[in-house]
Scaffold this motif. Structure first.
Motif, PDB file in Angstrom:
ATOM      1  N   PRO A 108      -3.115   8.592   5.859  1.00 29.91           N
ATOM      2  CA  PRO A 108      -2.194   7.450   6.027  1.00 29.91           C
ATOM      3  C   PRO A 108      -2.866   6.096   5.862  1.00 29.91           C
ATOM      4  O   PRO A 108      -2.281   5.182   5.285  1.00 29.91           O
ATOM      5  CB  PRO A 108      -1.651   7.643   7.445  1.00 29.91           C
ATOM      6  N   VAL A 109      -4.111   5.950   6.356  1.00 28.49           N
ATOM      7  CA  VAL A 109      -4.808   4.662   6.227  1.00 28.49           C
ATOM      8  C   VAL A 109      -5.186   4.419   4.778  1.00 28.49           C
ATOM      9  O   VAL A 109      -5.063   3.299   4.260  1.00 28.49           O
ATOM     10  CB  VAL A 109      -6.048   4.627   7.142  1.00 28.49           C
ATOM     11  N   SER A 110      -5.642   5.471   4.092  1.00 29.12           N
ATOM     12  CA  SER A 110      -5.973   5.352   2.680  1.00 29.12           C
ATOM     13  C   SER A 110      -4.756   4.959   1.867  1.00 29.12           C
ATOM     14  O   SER A 110      -4.831   4.104   0.964  1.00 29.12           O
ATOM     15  CB  SER A 110      -6.546   6.683   2.173  1.00 29.12           C
ATOM     16  N   ALA A 111      -3.610   5.563   2.156  1.00 34.04           N
ATOM     17  CA  ALA A 111      -2.378   5.241   1.430  1.00 34.04           C
ATOM     18  C   ALA A 111      -1.952   3.803   1.695  1.00 34.04           C
ATOM     19  O   ALA A 111      -1.553   3.073   0.776  1.00 34.04           O
ATOM     20  CB  ALA A 111      -1.270   6.216   1.839  1.00 34.04           C
ATOM     21  N   LEU A 112      -2.029   3.368   2.956  1.00 40.15           N
ATOM     22  CA  LEU A 112      -1.660   2.002   3.309  1.00 40.15           C
ATOM     23  C   LEU A 112      -2.569   0.998   2.600  1.00 40.15           C
ATOM     24  O   LEU A 112      -2.107  -0.006   2.040  1.00 40.15           O
ATOM     25  CB  LEU A 112      -1.752   1.827   4.828  1.00 40.15           C
ATOM     26  N   ASP A 113      -3.855   1.270   2.613  1.00 40.39           N
ATOM     27  CA  ASP A 113      -4.828   0.399   1.949  1.00 40.39           C
ATOM     28  C   ASP A 113      -4.526   0.315   0.452  1.00 40.39           C
ATOM     29  O   ASP A 113      -4.540  -0.767  -0.145  1.00 40.39           O
ATOM     30  CB  ASP A 113      -6.236   0.933   2.187  1.00 40.39           C
ATOM     31  N   ALA A 114      -4.243   1.466  -0.169  1.00 42.12           N
ATOM     32  CA  ALA A 114      -3.964   1.502  -1.606  1.00 42.12           C
ATOM     33  C   ALA A 114      -2.689   0.724  -1.947  1.00 42.12           C
ATOM     34  O   ALA A 114      -2.639   0.008  -2.965  1.00 42.12           O
ATOM     35  CB  ALA A 114      -3.854   2.946  -2.080  1.00 42.12           C
ATOM     36  N   ALA A 115      -1.646   0.862  -1.121  1.00 40.94           N
ATOM     37  CA  ALA A 115      -0.384   0.156  -1.381  1.00 40.94           C
ATOM     38  C   ALA A 115      -0.570  -1.354  -1.265  1.00 40.94           C
ATOM     39  O   ALA A 115      -0.027  -2.121  -2.076  1.00 40.94           O
ATOM     40  CB  ALA A 115       0.688   0.640  -0.404  1.00 40.94           C
ATOM     41  N   LEU A 116      -1.327  -1.792  -0.274  1.00 37.06           N
ATOM     42  CA  LEU A 116      -1.584  -3.230  -0.118  1.00 37.06           C
ATOM     43  C   LEU A 116      -2.349  -3.782  -1.321  1.00 37.06           C
ATOM     44  O   LEU A 116      -2.016  -4.858  -1.851  1.00 37.06           O
ATOM     45  CB  LEU A 116      -2.372  -3.484   1.167  1.00 37.06           C
ATOM     46  N   ARG A 117      -3.365  -3.069  -1.739  1.00 33.29           N
ATOM     47  CA  ARG A 117      -4.144  -3.519  -2.892  1.00 33.29           C
ATOM     48  C   ARG A 117      -3.260  -3.610  -4.145  1.00 33.29           C
ATOM     49  O   ARG A 117      -3.357  -4.565  -4.925  1.00 33.29           O
ATOM     50  CB  ARG A 117      -5.295  -2.546  -3.157  1.00 33.29           C
TER      51      ARG A 117
END
Length: 540
Positions: A437-446
């Motif tokens: 979930p943190v990886s996905a959130l980070d990727a979406a923000l970027r």
């Protein structure tokens, strides 16, 4: 200043630490780093014990060191053989080093129980091995293994082993506390006894840290006149480790006045410690003497105020001497002096009378009471400080986010995150997958921000830590998340705190991106000033 010879055995004895494994490339990188530090002797390993050590010595012929002597390591010949025909010694000669370290038994217990031979044969093994290596043009350092235990159990025989090594041509006799059980007062007395019995011998010391006294034992031996000190960077080694050269070298050179390495090389000590930590993939000890991140950190407000007036009040040396730096730690124990000093380190001029100063301190103590901890997240503290001073740039605004994780039986699919962000009045909705979930959130923000801020493509997460603040609350406990990020040139750490681990992670990720963008703006401004200055110089 009296010359003292430093002998590093990180690549051999240090590599025996549990959980530490070095590749050939690792060993070469460490050897060259130690060479630049000015270490005169670097023990490279035991040629013949494994293919990697053989390759290491051959590789150094193509990538030679600039000043250090690389040393091959081996045992004495085997019982009942002749050194000239013992196959264990041939790889030592093939390694082509000028110096060789040979270890032999000092303790009669080891001779009888370990080698299963006689005391007389052990003496012959020592003498024959050293004589043979000397006949082949090698300089020999003799490591008297288990020396202190051997001397305490049978001093006459232990001294005979040293005499055998000396008479055979060994240039150095190194007294080894192999089991690490000797205490400083014993080292002092025994080294004095050896100096009296063998007044012309050149003595060295090799200590292990099983009693927590490896550094103290080495210092005691030096005070009794030994001229060589063996140890490892960061104290790596089997069991509890070896004498830590990062502690020994500054104590010997700065405190006791011995000539170990050049002053400009001593300034590389902290860098060397941390570089080798990275190579061996072990977290550096933040509280290590001299080279630790916290070695010159000041947290209490009274301490900070005093250090600001005169560093000698709470620092035993100047941190710059060994390449470290002073740090002012921000926590709920901080006073105004901490805030002012930390502001200065951020390039912020802040006056004690400024009301924002008290506001920052009050916010700090309130937030730490809620579970925040800014000691390890200075990027978040700088953002907090700049917000109070109305200097915090707003690069984007998060309108909301959702994270989904699907699990089908034993199989877990990737996480999916959706974020809504506003940049310059424009709303952006983006979706991205990640392995969590943190990886996905980070990727979406970027994904949402990279079109506006291309520098974000160079940011990446280097560490992610989660701390449960109240274990008694179970899954309802408040969570603190620390995220370390990098742009390839610098690292920064941000944090978030919440009862929801995703919310805490979201806070830390958002601040990480914000701080990285702020750092990029500063870099671009500095580059612009540099180019302008160069242009003016050219015109003039």
């Amino acid at each position: 200043m009296k010359k003292l010879w430093i002998y590093d055995t990180t690549l051999r004895d240090g590599a025996q630490r549990e959980g530490l494994s070095l590749s050939l490339e690792d060993k070469l990188r460490i050897a060259h780093q130690l060479d630049s530090l000015g270490v005169p002797f670097i023990e490279g390993g035991w040629p013949g014990a494994n293919p990697k050590d053989v390759q290491f010595f051959w590789q150094l012929k193509e990538q030679p060191l600039t000043q250090a002597e690389v040393v091959a390591f081996c045992s004495t010949r085997r019982p009942g053989k002749q050194a000239a025909s013992d196959t264990t010694l041939q790889p030592i000669l093939s390694a082509g080093t000028r110096w060789v370290t040979i270890f032999g038994k000092s303790w009669d217990l080891h001779v009888v129980e370990g080698l299963k031979t006689t005391l007389e044969e052990n003496l012959a093994m020592i003498a024959d091995t050293i004589s043979y290596l000397r006949s082949q043009g090698r300089q020999v350092i003799y490591d008297a293994e288990h020396w202190f235990d051997g001397y305490k159990n049978n001093p006459d025989y232990a001294l005979q082993t040293l005499a055998a090594a000396t008479n055979a041509g060994a240039q150095w006799l190194v007294l080894c506390d192999t089991n690490g059980g000797t205490l400083p007062h014993e080292v002092t007395q025994i080294v004095a006894d050896v100096s009296h019995a063998l007044p012309t011998a050149k003595l060295g010391i090799h200590t292990h840290n099983d009693s927590g006294t490896a550094v103290a034992n080495a210092l005691s031996a030096v005070r009794e006149g030994v001229g060589m000190v063996q140890g490892t960077i960061n104290g790596y080694g089997e069991r509890c480790g070896n004498a830590n050269l990062c502690t020994l070298i500054p104590n010997l050179q700065i405190k006791l006045g011995y000539d170990c390495i050049q002053a400009q090389q001593l300034e590389k000590l902290t860098q060397t410690s941390r570089f080798i930590s990275e190579v061996v993939n072990l977290a550096p000890d933040d509280h290590a003497p001299f080279v630790g991140l916290s070695a010159f950190a000041h947290k209490g407000g009274i301490h900070v105020s005093a250090v600001e007036r005169n560093p000698l009040t709470y620092e035993h040396i100047q941190p710059q001497q060994i390449g470290n730096s002073r740090r002012i730690v921000i926590s709920d124990q901080a006073g105004l002096s901490n805030v002012l000093s930390k502001a200065k380190s951020f390039g912020i001029e802040l006056d004690r009378q400024n009301p924002a100063c008290r506001q920052i301190l009050d916010s700090l103590k309130k937030l730490e009471n809620e579970g925040y901890q800014f000691e390890g997240a200075e990027a978040s503290f700088e953002l907090l400080m700049r917000k109070a001073l109305k200097q915090r740039q707003h690069f984007f605004e998060i309108k909301g986010f959702q994270v989904h994780l699907d699990k089908d039986g034993e199989k877990v699919s990737n996480s999916l995150a959706t974020v809504k962000v506003t940049v310059n009045g424009q709303d952006i909705l983006e979706v991205a997958e990640g392995n969590g979930p943190v990886s996905a959130l980070d990727a979406a923000l970027r994904k949402a921000l990279e079109n506006f801020y291309p520098a974000i493509a160079n940011f990446y997460l280097t560490d992610y830590k989660v701390r449960i603040l109240d274990g008694r609350a179970g899954t309802s406990a408040k969570t603190r998340v620390l995220i370390e990020s990098s742009n390839g040139q610098q690292r920064w750490t941000t944090l978030g705190v919440s009862f929801n681990i995703l919310d805490a992670s979201y806070q830390a990720v958002v601040e990480s991106l914000e701080y990285g963008l702020m750092a990029e703006v500063r870099r671009q401004k500095a580059e612009g000033r540099r180019q302008k200055a160069e242009g003016n110089l050219t015109l003039s």
